[in-house]
Design an enzyme around this catalytic site. Structure first.
Site, PDB file in Angstrom:
ATOM      1  N   HIS A 271      -5.844  11.362  -1.724  1.00  0.00           N
ATOM      2  CA  HIS A 271      -5.638  10.621  -0.677  1.00  0.00           C
ATOM      3  C   HIS A 271      -4.595  11.276   0.273  1.00  0.00           C
ATOM      4  CE1 HIS A 271      -8.295   7.621  -1.853  1.00  0.00           C
ATOM      5  NE2 HIS A 271      -7.635   7.013  -2.797  1.00  0.00           N
ATOM      6  N   HIS A 277     -12.643   7.962  -0.788  1.00  0.00           N
ATOM      7  CA  HIS A 277     -13.318   7.777  -2.179  1.00  0.00           C
ATOM      8  C   HIS A 277     -14.622   8.455  -2.171  1.00  0.00           C
ATOM      9  CE1 HIS A 277     -10.680   4.456  -3.478  1.00  0.00           C
ATOM     10  NE2 HIS A 277     -10.110   5.568  -3.830  1.00  0.00           N
TER      11      HIS A 277
END
Length: 311
Positions: A271, A277
């Site tokens: 991230h 994701h």
């Protein structure tokens, strides 16, 4: 009534064992399996919702709406869009959110809170949302994944500038000292597949990546929830903040009932670099992270970081 000698002998042995080790009769209470069950208790409300569907009212649906809102599947705060955004009524918007969740995680798409979706939601996970949300002001929200790939990016595809390929990381003074090795290995794994190089810096305030353990509401707008539930979260480039939930049981390695710092760190560093994701279960950027396991990068992770930085 006179006790038999054999019974008296057995009773004496039990009492002697208890006196020598008073915890020996209760060690099962600290077993990894029970620890893991206790850590997931914050999501127990989901079990009462099995079988609920559009048109029903059930206690706990308001919590479900908050859960789905946080992870990007519905807008929980906009009154003009959600008439029943804070009550326990299962409305059209909730059904649509559940279908979106089922689609992302490759579950049967029926809009019903069946056993499969409840089981999935009950697992510990990263606190960064999974998908597109109407509230674009949420710093953690990701754009909806394309059909051509599994990996996703943050809205606007933020990334570190071309002149920034050497990133420093640090921990605040007074934090745990046994996590350095895990994070070092996680940075080395990302460095092996990217142009980035990582180095430790003693000055926490001047580091590019600031790694810390936080508890509950810690001031960034995204509070942790105690043991179980959300394990960690991180922000898009070039914010650099990476937070672990200090209430979790962290280890360096594979221990049932505990979470591997290297695995979760590898995910959160993804991230920090700009990856969102994926619904590829073999990828490190899959949002759910189990206890007692160690994961490495998958091909989807490598494809994603290459697509983002064009190398």
């Amino acid at each position: 009534m006179i006790m038999e000698p054999k019974f008296l002998h057995l009773l004496s042995c039990i009492l002697l064992l208890f006196l020598l080790n008073p915890l020996s009769l209760f060690t099962h209470a600290n077993s990894p399996n029970q620890l893991n069950t206790q850590r997931s208790s914050g999501m127990d409300f989901l079990k009462t919702l099995i079988g609920t569907q559009k048109g029903t009212t059930s206690k706990g649906i308001s919590q479900l709406k908050k859960y789905l809102s946080h992870f990007g599947y519905m807008n929980h705060k906009n009154n003009t869009i959600l008439t029943h955004q804070t009550d326990d009524f299962f409305d059209d918007n909730l059904e649509l959110a559940i279908k979106s969740y089922q689609t992302f995680f490759k579950l049967k798409v029926n809009g019903i809170m069946d056993a499969n979706i409840v089981a999935k939601m009950s697992h510990p996970r990263c606190g960064v949302p999974d998908s597109f949300n109407l509230n674009r002001s949420h710093k953690l929200y990701l754009r909806i994944p394309t059909l051509a790939s599994h990996y996703t990016f943050f809205p606007g595809e933020p990334k570190w500038p071309p002149t920034k390929r050497s990133l420093t990381y640090s921990f605040p003074l007074g934090g745990p000292t046994n996590v350095n090795s895990s994070i070092l290995h996680a940075t080395q794994i990302w460095a092996s597949v990217t142009p980035f190089r990582f180095s430790y810096r003693t000055n926490y305030d001047q580091a590019d990546i600031k790694i810390s353990f936080q508890y509950r509401d810690h001031g960034d707008g995204y509070p942790f929830d105690g043991p179980g539930g959300i394990l960690a979260h991180a922000f898009a480039p070039s914010d650099g903040r990476l937070h672990f939930d200090g209430d979790e049981r962290w280890v360096d390695g594979v221990t049932l009932g505990a979470f591997d710092m290297q695995t979760v760190g590898l995910h959160e560093l993804g991230h920090v670099l700009g990856l969102g994701h994926t619904n590829d279960t073999g990828a490190i950027m899959y949002p759910y992270i189990g206890d007692g396991l160690r994961k490495v990068l998958g091909q989807d992770d490598i494809n994603g970081i290459k697509a983002l930085y064009q190398f």
